[in-house]
Design an enzyme around this catalytic site. Structure first.
Site, PDB file in Angstrom:
ATOM      1  N   HIS A   1      65.711  37.866  55.306  1.00  0.00           N
ATOM      2  CA  HIS A   1      65.220  37.747  53.938  1.00  0.00           C
ATOM      3  C   HIS A   1      64.793  39.127  53.429  1.00  0.00           C
ATOM      4  CE1 HIS A   1      63.559  35.572  50.511  1.00  0.00           C
ATOM      5  NE2 HIS A   1      62.506  36.376  50.576  1.00  0.00           N
ATOM      6  N   ALA A   2      65.362  39.549  52.302  1.00  0.00           N
ATOM      7  CA  ALA A   2      65.119  40.899  51.781  1.00  0.00           C
ATOM      8  C   ALA A   2      63.651  41.122  51.459  1.00  0.00           C
ATOM      9  CB  ALA A   2      65.961  41.134  50.529  1.00  0.00           C
TER      10      ALA A   2
ATOM     11  N   HIS B   1      66.369  45.894  43.029  1.00  0.00           N
ATOM     12  CA  HIS B   1      65.101  45.168  42.897  1.00  0.00           C
ATOM     13  C   HIS B   1      64.112  45.597  43.977  1.00  0.00           C
ATOM     14  CE1 HIS B   1      62.405  41.650  42.376  1.00  0.00           C
ATOM     15  NE2 HIS B   1      62.293  41.755  43.684  1.00  0.00           N
ATOM     16  N   GLU B   2      64.532  45.596  45.223  1.00  0.00           N
ATOM     17  CA  GLU B   2      63.618  45.922  46.325  1.00  0.00           C
ATOM     18  C   GLU B   2      63.127  47.368  46.236  1.00  0.00           C
ATOM     19  OE1 GLU B   2      62.312  43.784  48.216  1.00  0.00           O
ATOM     20  OE2 GLU B   2      63.615  42.116  47.668  1.00  0.00           O
TER      21      GLU B   2
ATOM     22  N   HIS C   1      60.025  47.827  44.230  1.00  0.00           N
ATOM     23  CA  HIS C   1      58.766  47.661  44.960  1.00  0.00           C
ATOM     24  C   HIS C   1      58.373  48.962  45.655  1.00  0.00           C
ATOM     25  CE1 HIS C   1      58.456  43.385  44.345  1.00  0.00           C
ATOM     26  NE2 HIS C   1      59.566  43.106  44.997  1.00  0.00           N
TER      27      HIS C   1
ATOM     28  N   GLU D   1      56.805  42.011  41.138  1.00  0.00           N
ATOM     29  CA  GLU D   1      58.120  41.382  41.066  1.00  0.00           C
ATOM     30  C   GLU D   1      58.854  41.793  39.800  1.00  0.00           C
ATOM     31  OE1 GLU D   1      59.793  39.627  43.294  1.00  0.00           O
ATOM     32  OE2 GLU D   1      58.137  39.852  44.704  1.00  0.00           O
TER      33      GLU D   1
ATOM     34  N   HIS E   1      56.165  25.877  48.439  1.00  0.00           N
ATOM     35  CA  HIS E   1      54.961  26.592  48.017  1.00  0.00           C
ATOM     36  C   HIS E   1      53.722  25.701  47.954  1.00  0.00           C
ATOM     37  CE1 HIS E   1      58.349  29.070  46.854  1.00  0.00           C
ATOM     38  NE2 HIS E   1      57.545  30.106  46.812  1.00  0.00           N
TER      39      HIS E   1
ATOM     40  N   TYR F   1      55.276  33.990  39.608  1.00  0.00           N
ATOM     41  CA  TYR F   1      56.718  33.996  39.374  1.00  0.00           C
ATOM     42  C   TYR F   1      57.031  33.749  37.892  1.00  0.00           C
ATOM     43  CZ  TYR F   1      56.675  33.625  44.454  1.00  0.00           C
ATOM     44  OH  TYR F   1      56.432  33.851  45.789  1.00  0.00           O
TER      45      TYR F   1
END
Length: 615
Positions: A354-355, A384-385, A388, A412, A514, A524
């Site tokens: 999982h990234a 995207h990553e 961060h 995010e 969740h 989110y």
């Protein structure tokens, strides 16, 4: 949802209730004095806590990195031990911070840091003997139950990951979708109900000890405004984007009716939840082929195919992502990033694929962990990553408790808004797409509709998950009505219904990770809104005058400098200050999202003429 591993989130998010395992003793910050505490005492407490947590998170990050990239029984045990220490520290510091909240003369900085410590827990345990152990046991068991969950397809047992994939398989019949949906919700959710109700009771005790009305109020207190004002803010954002969702809902319902007929999906009323390509109807992209407009749905190129045609490897994709940020004026990634990151799945060991993006030493040991494949999804995910990572590096000079995003939606949203800039023109600029192959404007509706099937469809679900929990925590939703309230909120916000009547003992919320995983969800929703607000601000700064969805701010150093002003702030200031630094506005707004999808909204309105809207 991709992951981000920050130092502060690691220290605080691990704190579910109390120590999960016997943990080695470490030197902690001093406890609050027995005499009436002073502002100087509070300053000393915060300073010592920050130093202790800084040192702890470096070791914890290293251990968790090894565990995620080299999974064995031994590394599992090592991670469990170090994480138990973090749980113990976060609980201790939250309780101690609460003792200083009414001290006179606190500086704004110390008060902010005390609030971060006090609101950092997800499930606070009360101090009475045995409460932390009971709460932790229940929380762990609920996650375990979910992980072991099974549904059925054609009467045969099927795992959670497999059933998720099959819900998006368009080859199944409505009866098969209904079987999978119902079996998953019955088998996974229903057994959790009593344990979940007990968890709520214990957590609320702990929240009250920390000075909050209930656990939901504690969650809503982490946004630089009162819990009541935050709830109003999220509802305002929803009302701003709701017309776009209603238009999409009307169009998709009609297409499903054309596919399945009145007996399965009527032309009016809510949509059957199991027909939307996702177990929770939270994203609808899997059924895009059923709703795609003829012709315009095909862009004429695929990023994965372009990468493969040029012989690009996973590392080339990461270099391309780095190049985007470098074009904005950000320094290149440190050499340690390239030596220590995990880019591809090793053949000799198990890893968590999982990234995720990591900040290991609170300074510049930033990394990503991915099992990169040469395809379009991973190309976007890399951009995207790295968002961060650049955020983490930008705020690394802040004190420990400010090593985080301005609020939990910001981190995010940064990566998401950068990923929105992967336009055809950007692909031309980096030499991946031939200029003559840039799709014409008549392809835009297909592109926007495909994005909307995920980004717009998600919005009401992103809001209602915590809306339900807030009601559960404050007692307006009682255990006997857990499922009834969940179903009503799904109807109210999403306009969907279960494929059949639900039994009295149902607990459908438990079928969404969740809920048993006790992960706050409003972040989110915020990220989906903020990414477009950031993106529109960047495009305005870049002088873009065309359709918003065609904008790329690649190679614009003025945008990068302005962005860095916000990123450097970390969590040191209230989020409106951070938002204003980049966008000029102190208010989160859904208007940029509406502007982005304006061409699609006009098209949907045309398609929906004469068709009933709403449910």
């Amino acid at each position: 949802m991709k992951a981000m591993i920050s130092t502060l989130s690691l220290a605080l998010s691990l704190a579910v209730a109390g120590p999960a395992l016997a943990a080695p003793k470490q030197k902690d910050a001093p406890a609050a004095p027995t005499a009436a505490p002073t502002a100087a005492d509070a300053d000393a407490f915060v300073s010592a806590a920050e130093k202790d947590l800084f040192d702890y998170t470096v070791e914890a990050s290293q251990v968790n990195w090894v565990n995620a990239t080299y999974i064995t029984d031994d590394t599992d045990a090592m991670a469990a031990r170090i994480n138990a220490v973090g749980t113990e520290k976060a609980v201790k510091y939250a309780l101690e911070a609460a003792k200083y909240r009414d001290v006179a003369g606190l500086s704004a900085d110390t008060k902010r840091k005390l609030d971060i410590l006090r609101t950092g827990l997800v499930l606070p345990a009360p101090t009475r003997p045995g409460a932390a152990t009971e709460l932790n046991t229940i929380a762990t068991d609920l996650q375990s139950q979910y992980g072991k969950g099974r549904g059925t397809l054609d009467g045969k047992e099927i795992s959670g990951s497999d059933i998720e994939a099959e819900m998006g398989n368009l080859q199944h019949t409505p009866a098969e979708y209904a079987e999978m949906w119902t079996s998953w919700h019955d088998n996974v959710g229903a057994p959790m109900k009593e344990d979940y109700a007990r968890l709520v009771t214990i957590a609320n005790e702990g929240a009250k000890e920390l000075g909050f009305a209930d656990t939901g109020a504690m969650w809503r207190s982490g946004y630089d405004m009162s819990p009541e004002d935050f709830a109003k803010t999220t509802e305002r954002l929803w009302q701003e984007v709701k017309p776009l969702y209603l238009a999409l809902h009307t169009y998709v319902r009609w297409k499903l009716n054309e596919k399945y007929g009145d007996a399965v999906q009527p032309k009016t009323g809510p949509i059957r939840a199991d027909l939307l390509g996702n177990m929770w109807a939270q994203e609808w992209g899997n059924i895009y082929p059923l709703v795609a407009p003829p012709g315009s749905g095909d862009l004429g190129y695929d990023i994965g195919d372009l990468l493969k045609a040029q012989g690009k490897a996973p590392l080339d994709m990461v270099r391309a992502g780095e190049n985007f940020y470098s074009s904005l004026g950000f320094e290149k990634l440190p050499e340690s990033f390239w030596k220590r990151s995990l880019f591809t799945k090793p053949v000799d060991r198990e890893v968590v694929c999982h990234a995720s993006a990591w900040d290991v030493d609170n300074k510049d040991d930033i990394r990503i962990k991915m099992c990169i494949k040469v395809n379009a999804d991973d190309f976007v995910t890399i951009h995207h990553e790295l968002g961060h990572n650049y955020y983490q590096r930008a705020y690394n000079r802040q004190p420990f408790l400010y090593l985080n995003g301005a609020n939990d939606g910001f981190h995010e949203a940064i990566g998401d808004f950068v990923a929105l800039s992967i336009t055809p023109q950007y692909l031309v600029d980096i030499g991946l797409l031939d200029k003559t192959k840039v799709p014409s404007a008549d392809k835009d509706i297909g592109l926007l509709l495909r994005q909307a099937m995920d980004k717009i469809a998600f919005l009401p679900f992103g809001l209602l998950v915590d809306r339900w929990r807030w009601g559960v925590f404050d007692g307006t939703i009682r255990p006997a009505d857990y499922n009834k309230a969940w179903t009503q909120l799904r109807l109210q916000y999403q306009g969907i219904v279960p494929p059949g009547d639900r039994p009295a003992n149902a607990f459908d919320p438990g079928a969404k990770y969740h809920i048993p995983g006790n992960t706050p969800y409003t972040r989110y929703f915020l990220a989906r809104v903020l990414q477009f607000q950031f993106y529109q601000a960047a495009c305005k700064q870049a002088g873009w005058t065309g359709p918003l969805h065609r904008c790329s701010f690649y190679n614009d150093k003025a945008v990068g400098a302005k962005l860095n002003e916000m990123l450097e702030m970390g969590a040191s200031k209230p989020w409106p200050d951070a938002l204003e630094a980049f966008t000029g506005s102190r208010e989160m707004s859904g208007k940029a999202l509406v502007d982005y999808f304006a061409p699609l909204k006009a098209w949907l309105d045309e398609q929906n003429k004469g068709k009933p809207q709403g449910w």
